[in-house]
Design an enzyme around this catalytic site. Structure first.
Site, short mmCIF file in Angstrom:
data_model
loop_
_atom_site.label_atom_id
_atom_site.label_comp_id
_atom_site.label_asym_id
_atom_site.label_seq_id
_atom_site.Cartn_x
_atom_site.Cartn_y
_atom_site.Cartn_z
N SER A 139 89.00 55.41 48.33
CA SER A 139 88.18 56.54 48.78
C SER A 139 86.90 56.09 49.48
O SER A 139 86.95 55.36 50.47
CB SER A 139 87.87 57.45 47.60
OG SER A 139 87.26 58.63 48.04
N HIS A 140 85.77 56.48 48.93
CA HIS A 140 84.48 56.22 49.57
C HIS A 140 83.88 54.88 49.17
O HIS A 140 82.79 54.53 49.61
CB HIS A 140 83.52 57.34 49.18
CG HIS A 140 83.51 57.56 47.69
ND1 HIS A 140 84.55 58.20 47.06
CD2 HIS A 140 82.66 57.16 46.73
CE1 HIS A 140 84.32 58.21 45.75
NE2 HIS A 140 83.17 57.58 45.53
N ASP A 159 84.92 60.59 54.58
CA ASP A 159 84.84 59.33 53.84
C ASP A 159 86.00 58.39 54.17
O ASP A 159 86.78 58.63 55.09
CB ASP A 159 84.77 59.59 52.33
CG ASP A 159 86.10 60.06 51.77
OD1 ASP A 159 86.87 60.68 52.52
OD2 ASP A 159 86.39 59.78 50.59
N LYS A 191 91.63 67.41 48.37
CA LYS A 191 90.53 67.91 49.17
C LYS A 191 90.73 67.38 50.60
O LYS A 191 91.45 66.41 50.80
CB LYS A 191 89.20 67.49 48.59
CG LYS A 191 89.06 66.02 48.29
CD LYS A 191 87.80 65.78 47.46
CE LYS A 191 87.67 64.31 47.11
NZ LYS A 191 87.70 64.09 45.67
N ASP A 238 88.97 57.68 52.97
CA ASP A 238 90.35 58.18 53.06
C ASP A 238 90.44 59.61 53.58
O ASP A 238 91.51 60.21 53.53
CB ASP A 238 91.04 58.06 51.70
CG ASP A 238 90.36 58.90 50.63
OD1 ASP A 238 89.14 59.13 50.74
OD2 ASP A 238 91.04 59.33 49.69
N ASP A 289 89.15 62.56 52.63
CA ASP A 289 89.21 63.81 51.86
C ASP A 289 87.84 64.44 51.62
O ASP A 289 87.75 65.59 51.24
CB ASP A 289 90.00 63.63 50.55
CG ASP A 289 89.43 62.54 49.66
OD1 ASP A 289 88.44 61.89 50.06
OD2 ASP A 289 89.99 62.31 48.57
N ARG A 290 86.77 63.68 51.85
CA ARG A 290 85.44 64.26 51.65
C ARG A 290 84.83 64.72 52.96
O ARG A 290 85.24 64.27 54.03
CB ARG A 290 84.50 63.21 51.04
CG ARG A 290 84.89 62.82 49.65
CD ARG A 290 83.84 61.92 49.03
NE ARG A 290 84.17 61.71 47.63
CZ ARG A 290 83.34 61.23 46.72
NH1 ARG A 290 82.11 60.89 47.07
NH2 ARG A 290 83.71 61.08 45.48
C1 G1P Z 1 83.82 61.21 41.91
C2 G1P Z 1 83.29 62.61 42.09
C3 G1P Z 1 84.37 63.60 41.76
C4 G1P Z 1 85.60 63.32 42.60
C5 G1P Z 1 86.02 61.87 42.45
C6 G1P Z 1 87.14 61.51 43.41
O1 G1P Z 1 84.22 61.00 40.58
O2 G1P Z 1 82.16 62.83 41.30
O3 G1P Z 1 83.89 64.90 41.99
O4 G1P Z 1 86.66 64.16 42.22
O5 G1P Z 1 84.93 61.02 42.73
O6 G1P Z 1 86.76 61.65 44.74
P1 G1P Z 1 83.28 60.28 39.48
O7 G1P Z 1 82.88 58.94 40.05
O8 G1P Z 1 82.08 61.17 39.34
O9 G1P Z 1 84.14 60.22 38.27
ZN ZN Z 2 87.98 60.09 49.32
#
Ligand code: G1P
Ligand code: ZN
Length: 547
Positions: free
Chosen positions: A117-118, A281, A380, A283, A285-286
């Site tokens: 992801s990010h 981000d 998302k 991948d 989704d954000r």
């Molecule tokens: C974080 C975000 C959460 C999201 C997840 C995946 O998780 O806070 O809302 O669903 O990334 O993108 P966290 O690191 O808080 O567990």
């Molecule tokens: Zn992501």
């Protein structure tokens, strides 16, 4: 071609979290590490012994370092376990929402998405892998538990002894008894967006001189944004910046927030600001939504989208309901109430929206962490949020700031900020949470920084569809002054622990709608700090990231 059955032993810690298994890239690259986890997925979701006979899978990732190598391994393992077909995004690319769209459109038996992801990528960054179910969404806990259980028992994995598959050209080839179908990563997704949004209206918006900057942050959304925003919708070339996915995201941190997308933030607040700006981000989704001179918090964005979604063709029949994660502000609830639709509060993590979407109880969902989406996929979707905003702007023809201010005048404003304390000592963070939890009962009635606690609990959730329960999902402290503080530990980090403190306060006095969030929330921030003793316990005097 022969199948190699390789003897192996379990490795520690292959426990999928909120978004699959996420580890440092180097860990994923250790011999057998990826193979063990993939075989455990196959064992858990296939027939006995990982038998995938007759099954099809979707496979792709965000293009980060190790993406292509991992794809070669997974394809060979799928073939060795008997799968009949694997759909692979060209060059190994599929954004998370696009993978969800492909799983659904092509009705594959789920899919494997390679992404952290990010989180930063590269040899010194992070890597990740998650299994999505046939409905297109992240695996529910029952499935991730089964996968985790297999990782602890695994004794062998199967891999086809074969050369690499060419994934650079679209088309079909065979690998052992399996068909490898390399697909255009953008086509199915683009088609879906065309069904949901009025592309002609958005085209006309751009033709009228409306300006956009989309920052793909050198991550996976680049090709999607280029094809749709510039290609289909006629935004001038160059509207999409940092459009080429790079294995290390250009050394950046591909998280679309005001801190990590600073270049874009400076632009939108400066003299040459475009009308609208957005980012996505690693991948895809954000999302981050910006208008000239204004940052739209994800919580506000969900509320504005809920109030205006019917302006887009895909939602013109109205919404069934809206769901938000617990730490997300209550702004969307206020809209739901006015519209007379259902509102749900779920634990953090997209997987909790899946059952509500499948049951038709909600149409839109969102999280404060820059995640927004709808029933069109089961993830998302960053670019989707951007397109819905554009469709609304094409209809309303007002600046983003004006839309936001009008929204606050109608509903009041939920001032919101999240403070993250990253990479803190795990034991200290866990002790902080344990002690908070233990002391919850004595908080109501006490005052901190001028605010009085009205209630406090540890958020627990029972899924209204399948009845499953989730406990200890975050500590909520409500104040009599229409404010709330929430504490939880991140489930997606790879180093130490991250404490997230979510702070909000509702204001509907028209004279107070244009304040600065950190100032308007000063008392809530102070109260949260006092209650949890953050400074003393974590040895930090300020958060690392404020969003
Ligand atoms: C974080 C975000 C959460 C999201 C997840 C995946 O998780 O806070 O809302 O669903 O990334 O993108 P966290 O690191 O808080 O567990
Ligand atoms: Zn992501």
């Amino acid at each position: 071609m022969s199948v190699n059955v390789v003897a192996t032993t379990p490795v520690e810690g292959q426990k999928p979290g909120t978004s699959g298994l996420r580890k440092q890239t180097r860990v994923f690259m250790e011999p057998g590490y990826l193979e063990n986890f993939v075989q455990s997925i196959f064992d858990a979701v296939g027939g006995p012994g990982g038998d995938l006979t007759g099954k099809t899978l979707t496979l792709g990732g965000d293009g980060r370092y190790f993406n292509k190598r991992a794809i070669q391994t997974i394809v060979k393992m799928a073939a060795a376990n008997g799968a009949s077909r694997v759909l692979v995004g060209q060059n190994g690319i599929l954004s998370t929402p696009a993978a969800s769209a492909v799983i659904r459109a092509r009705r594959t038996d789920g899919g494997l998405i390679l992404s952290a992801s990010h989180n930063p990528g590269g040899a010194d960054g992070d890597f990740g892998l998650k299994y999505n179910i046939p409905a297109g969404g992240p695996a529910p806990e029952s499935v991730t538990e089964a996968i985790h259980k297999r990782t602890q028992e695994i004794t062998e994995y199967r891999v086809l002894e074969a050369g690499d598959v060419d994934i650079s050209t679209c088309g079909e080839s065979t690998l052992g008894g399996m068909t490898v179908e390399v697909i255009d990563p953008v086509a199915i997704y683009t088609e879906l967006m065309r069904e949901l949004f009025d592309f002609a209206a958005i085209r006309a918006l751009f033709a009228s001189g409306f300006t956009l900057r989309f920052d793909a942050m050198h991550a996976v959304t680049g090709p999607y944004a280029k094809a749709i925003l510039e290609g289909e919708l006629g935004a001038p070339e160059g509207s999409v910046m940092n459009a080429t996915p790079l294995p290390d995201f250009g050394g950046g941190h591909p998280d679309p927030n005001p801190v990590y997308a600073k270049e874009l933030m400076d632009l939108i607040m400066g003299p040459d600001a475009p009308d609208f700006a957005a980012a996505s981000d690693g991948d895809g989704d954000r999302n981050m939504i910006l208008g000239r001179g204004v940052y739209v918090t994800p919580s506000d964005s969900l509320a504005v989208l809920t109030a205006n979604a019917q302006l887009a063709p895909g939602y013109k029949g109205g919404l069934a309901g809206v769901a938000r994660s617990m730490p997300t502000s209550r702004a969307a609830d206020r809209v739901a109430e006015k519209l007379g639709i259902k509102a749900f509060e779920t634990p953090t993590g997209w997987k909790f929206f899946g059952t509500l979407l499948d049951a038709g109880l909600v149409t839109l969902c969102g999280e404060e962490s820059a995640g927004t989406g709808s029933n069109h996929v089961r993830e998302k979707d960053g670019l989707w949020a951007v397109l819905l905003w554009l469709n609304i702007l094409a209809e309303r023809r007002q600046p983003v700031a004006e839309i936001l201010e009008a929204h606050w005048r109608d509903y009041g404003r939920d001032y919101y900020t999240r403070h993250d304390y990253e990479g803190v000592d795990k034991a200290a963070a866990e002790a902080l949470m344990d002690d908070l939890r233990a002391g919850l009962g004595s908080l109501p009635g006490q005052s901190f920084a001028g605010l009085t606690v009205s209630a406090a609990d540890d958020f627990a959730y029972q899924d209204p569809v399948d009845g499953s329960t989730a406990r200890q999902q975050g500590i909520r402290i409500f104040f009599a002054e229409n404010a709330r503080a929430v504490f939880r530990l991140s489930g997606t980090g790879t180093v130490g622990a991250t404490l997230r403190v979510y702070l909000e306060r509702f204001v509907d006095d028209p004279a107070l709608l244009a304040g600065d969030p950190q100032e308007m929330l000063a008392e809530v921030i102070g109260a949260a700090g006092e209650i949890a003793q953050i400074g003393a316990r974590l040895g930090r005097d300020a958060p690392d990231v404020r969003t």
